[in-house]
Write a protein that holds these residues in place. Structure first.
Motif, PDB file in Angstrom:
ATOM      1  N   ALA A 177       0.834  -1.204   0.000  1.00 22.08           N
ATOM      2  CA  ALA A 177       0.000   0.000   0.000  1.00 22.08           C
ATOM      3  C   ALA A 177       0.872   1.260   0.000  1.00 22.08           C
ATOM      4  N   MET A 178       1.968   1.232   0.752  1.00 23.51           N
ATOM      5  CA  MET A 178       2.862   2.391   0.797  1.00 23.51           C
ATOM      6  C   MET A 178       3.520   2.622  -0.558  1.00 23.51           C
ATOM      7  N   ASP A 179       3.933   1.521  -1.209  1.00 19.64           N
ATOM      8  CA  ASP A 179       4.552   1.667  -2.532  1.00 19.64           C
ATOM      9  C   ASP A 179       3.557   2.229  -3.540  1.00 19.64           C
ATOM     10  N   GLN A 224       3.915   5.667  -5.600  1.00 18.70           N
ATOM     11  CA  GLN A 224       3.850   5.714  -7.059  1.00 18.70           C
ATOM     12  C   GLN A 224       2.750   6.654  -7.533  1.00 18.70           C
ATOM     13  N   PHE A 225       1.620   6.603  -6.828  1.00 16.59           N
ATOM     14  CA  PHE A 225       0.501   7.478  -7.194  1.00 16.59           C
ATOM     15  C   PHE A 225       0.897   8.941  -7.056  1.00 16.59           C
ATOM     16  N   LEU A 226       1.515   9.283  -5.926  1.00 17.63           N
ATOM     17  CA  LEU A 226       1.888  10.681  -5.688  1.00 17.63           C
ATOM     18  C   LEU A 226       2.993  11.121  -6.639  1.00 17.63           C
ATOM     19  N   ALA A 227       3.881  10.175  -6.999  1.00 21.55           N
ATOM     20  CA  ALA A 227       4.970  10.530  -7.910  1.00 21.55           C
ATOM     21  C   ALA A 227       4.445  10.838  -9.304  1.00 21.55           C
ATOM     22  N   LYS A 228       3.408  10.121  -9.731  1.00 25.22           N
ATOM     23  CA  LYS A 228       2.852  10.321 -11.079  1.00 25.22           C
ATOM     24  C   LYS A 228       1.814  11.438 -11.126  1.00 25.22           C
ATOM     25  N   LEU A 229       1.339  11.875  -9.965  1.00 24.95           N
ATOM     26  CA  LEU A 229       0.242  12.844  -9.917  1.00 24.95           C
ATOM     27  C   LEU A 229       0.663  14.197 -10.484  1.00 24.95           C
ATOM     28  N   ASP A 230      -0.217  14.792 -11.254  1.00 26.02           N
ATOM     29  CA  ASP A 230      -0.007  16.163 -11.736  1.00 26.02           C
ATOM     30  C   ASP A 230      -0.420  17.120 -10.622  1.00 26.02           C
ATOM     31  N   TRP A 231       0.561  17.800 -10.038  1.00 25.46           N
ATOM     32  CA  TRP A 231       0.302  18.681  -8.893  1.00 25.46           C
ATOM     33  C   TRP A 231      -0.097  20.095  -9.313  1.00 25.46           C
TER      34      TRP A 231
END
Length: 462
Positions: free
Chosen positions: A226-228, A232-239
C-alpha cells in the motif's frame, strides 16, 4: 462468459500487410453480419485492479497504461485552434481510439505492433487490439457509451487521418504544447466539428489510449504494498491544480479583503436608501448560482465585447487566462467578506466613533485605529470563509477561465474532468484535499470564535 468472442474489425486495405496502413485506411464492410474479423478469445482477458493493464493467454502481446478521456476541450491550445482535443498525457501512445456516434477510428503505431508480433499475423494482432479495448473500455465506461463488438472501426497507422466521406480529420499523438500530447478531431476545412451547423458535424463520444507491453511469464508485476502504491501514485500525480488553486486563492483573498472592507465602510456612509441598493448589488453573487455569475462575466468581458477587446488591445487578454480564475474567485467570495465586515462595523457603538471625532481624529485614523481592531474577530472569520469559498469555486471559473492544465485548472475543475476521464482515484485524492482544507477552515473559525468569546467574557467580569 466462457464463449470466445469474435471481435469485428474493419476489412483492411486490399493488401493485408501493415505497410498498407502507413498511408491507407480500411473500408467499412456494411453487410448485416458485421465487419470482417479474426475471432479471438476475449473471455480470457485479465485486467488489473486499477483497470489500466491487461493480458490474455494466446494473445501475441499484453497492454498497459489504458486511459479513457470521456470529455475533451474545444478551446484554443497555446493560442491556436486545434479542433476538439482529448488530452493523452505527457507521452505518445501506441494505440489511440476516437469513438464517434456510429463508428470509431483506431490509430495503431505500426512499428510498436511489428515489434510485439514479429512475423505473426498482423490482422490477428489488430483484432487483439480491439479485443483489449472493448474489455478495458467496458470496465471504464461506468454506464456511458462504450466500444461494442458491432461497432465499425476504421484503422490507420498515420497520425493524421482524413475520413473524407465525413469531412473529418483525426490527429493522433500531437504535441501542441511542450510535454503534453493530444488526440484531436477537426474538419478537413478547419471547422469546428462539434458545431451542429457545420457540414462536418460529428457526435464525439470519448477517446481511449493504451500502449503495448510484455509482462514477464504472462503475469502481472508482483503486487506492490500500500505504501509503494501511494508513493507511485503521488509521484505520477499532476500537482499543477494545487499550485494553480493556491496561487489563485491567495491572490483573490488579498483583493477580496481590501475590497470587502472598503465596500462595507463605504456602504455605511451613504444614505439609507442607497445603502439598500448597494447592499443588494454587493450581496447578489452569494445567492446566484456560480454558473450564472460566470455566464454574466463572460457576457460582460468576452472577446466580442468592447471591454474584452480593450483588454486584448492592451496585451492583457482576460478571458480563458489565469487572471480570469482570480476574477471568478473574487466575485463569488466577495459577498462573504463584505457581509462579515459590514455586520462587524454595524455592531460598533456609534457613540465611541463620535467621541473619537470630537477628539479630532480623522476618518482614516478612526477606521484603522478603532473600527478595525473592534471588528477584527468578525473580519478574520469572514476572511477565512471567503478564502474557503474561493478555494472551492468551480462554475464561474469554468465559464470564465476554462480548463487549461497548469494555467486555469484548479482543484474543483480537476476533480470534475478527472472523474469524467475515468481517473476516479485522482478525483478522490483531490476531493480529500478539498475536504481537508474545508475542515481546517471550519476548525479555525470555531477556535477563533471560542477564543473571542472567552476574552469578551473575562472583560465583562472585570
Amino acid at each position: 462468459m466462457g464463449i470466445a468472442l469474435a471481435v469485428p474489425i474493419s476489412a483492411y486495405a486490399q493488401e493485408p500487410d501493415f505497410a498498407a496502413y502507413e498511408s491507407a485506411v480500411s473500408d467499412v464492410v456494411a453487410d448485416e453480419g458485421g465487419l470482417a474479423s479474426i475471432p479471438v478469445d476475449a473471455s480470457g482477458i485479465e485486467i488489473d485492479p486499477e483497470g489500466e493493464d491487461a493480458l490474455a493467454n494466446g494473445a501475441p502481446f499484453d497492454v498497459a497504461g489504458f486511459s479513457r478521456a470521456q470529455k475533451g476541450s474545444n478551446r484554443a491550445i497555446d493560442g491556436a485552434y486545434q479542433g476538439y482535443s482529448y488530452l493523452q498525457g505527457d507521452a505518445r501512445n501506441d494505440v489511440c481510439l476516437v469513438a464517434v456516434d456510429g463508428y470509431a477510428v483506431l490509430y495503431v503505431d505500426s512499428g510498436a505492433l511489428e515489434e510485439r508480433i514479429g512475423s505473426g499475423d498482423r490482422d490477428a494482432g489488430l483484432s487483439w487490439v480491439v479485443a483489449y479495448l472493448q474489455k478495458l473500455d467496458a470496465e471504464a465506461a461506468s454506464g456511458s457509451a462504450r466500444l461494442k463488438p458491432e461497432t465499425p472501426v476504421y484503422v490507420t497507422a498515420d497520425e493524421s487521418f482524413d475520413l473524407e466521406g465525413e469531412g473529418l480529420r483525426f490527429l493522433f499523438n500531437q504535441e501542441y504544447t511542450s510535454g503534453a500530447f493530444y488526440t484531436s478531431v477537426i474538419g478537413i476545412d478547419g471547422s469546428d466539428v462539434t458545431d451542429s451547423a457545420s457540414a462536418s458535424y460529428a457526435e464525439l463520444r470519448y477517446a481511449d489510449f493504451l500502449d503495448f507491453a510484455a509482462w514477464e511469464e504472462g503475469t502481472f508485476v508482483e503486487e506492490s504494498s500500500a505504501m509503494d502504491k501511494a508513493g507511485q501514485f503521488l509521484a505520477k500525480l499532476d500537482w499543477s491544480p494545487l499550485w494553480v488553486t493556491l496561487k489563485t486563492t491567495g491572490t483573490a483573498i488579498v483583493l477580496v479583503f481590501v475590497l470587502g472592507l472598503l465596500a462595507a465602510w463605504w456602504s455605511l456612509r451613504i444614505p439609507s436608501r442607497a445603502q439598500d441598493i448597494a447592499d443588494s448589488i454587493f450581496t447578489i453573487p452569494m445567492v446566484l448560482p456560480p454558473t450564472v455569475c460566470g455566464f454574466v462575466l463572460l457576457l460582460l468581458l468576452g472577446n466580442n465585447t468592447a471591454l474584452g477587446r480593450w483588454f486584448i488591445d492592451i496585451g492583457f487578454p482576460l478571458i480563458f487566462s489565469w487572471p480570469a480564475t482570480v476574477l471568478a474567485a473574487v466575485v463569488v467570495s466577495f459577498p462573504l467578506m463584505y457581509r462579515s465586515a459590514r455586520g462587524a462595523f454595524e455592531g460598533i457603538d456609534r457613540n465611541m466613533l463620535d467621541a473619537a471625532r470630537t477628539l479630532g481624529w480623522s476618518e482614516g485614523r478612526i477606521f484603522f485605529k478603532l473600527m478595525l481592531p473592534l471588528a477584527w474577530s468578525s473580519i478574520a472569520a469572514g476572511t477565512v470563509l471567503a478564502f474557503a469559498r474561493a478555494l472551492g469555486e468551480f462554475g464561474a471559473t469554468l465559464f470564465l477561465a476554462g480548463n487549461y492544465v497548469g494555467i486555469t485548472r484548479t482543484i474543483p475543475i480537476a476533480i470534475y474532468f478527472e472523474w469524467m476521464n475515468g481517473n476516479t482515484d485522482v478525483a478522490l485524492f483531490w476531493t480529500a484535499v478539498i475536504i481537508a482544507f474545508s475542515f481546517l477552515v471550519i476548525l479555525f473559525i470555531n477556535l477563533w470564535s471560542r477564543r473571542t468569546t472567552r476574552y469578551r467574557s473575562r472583560r465583562q467580569e472585570e
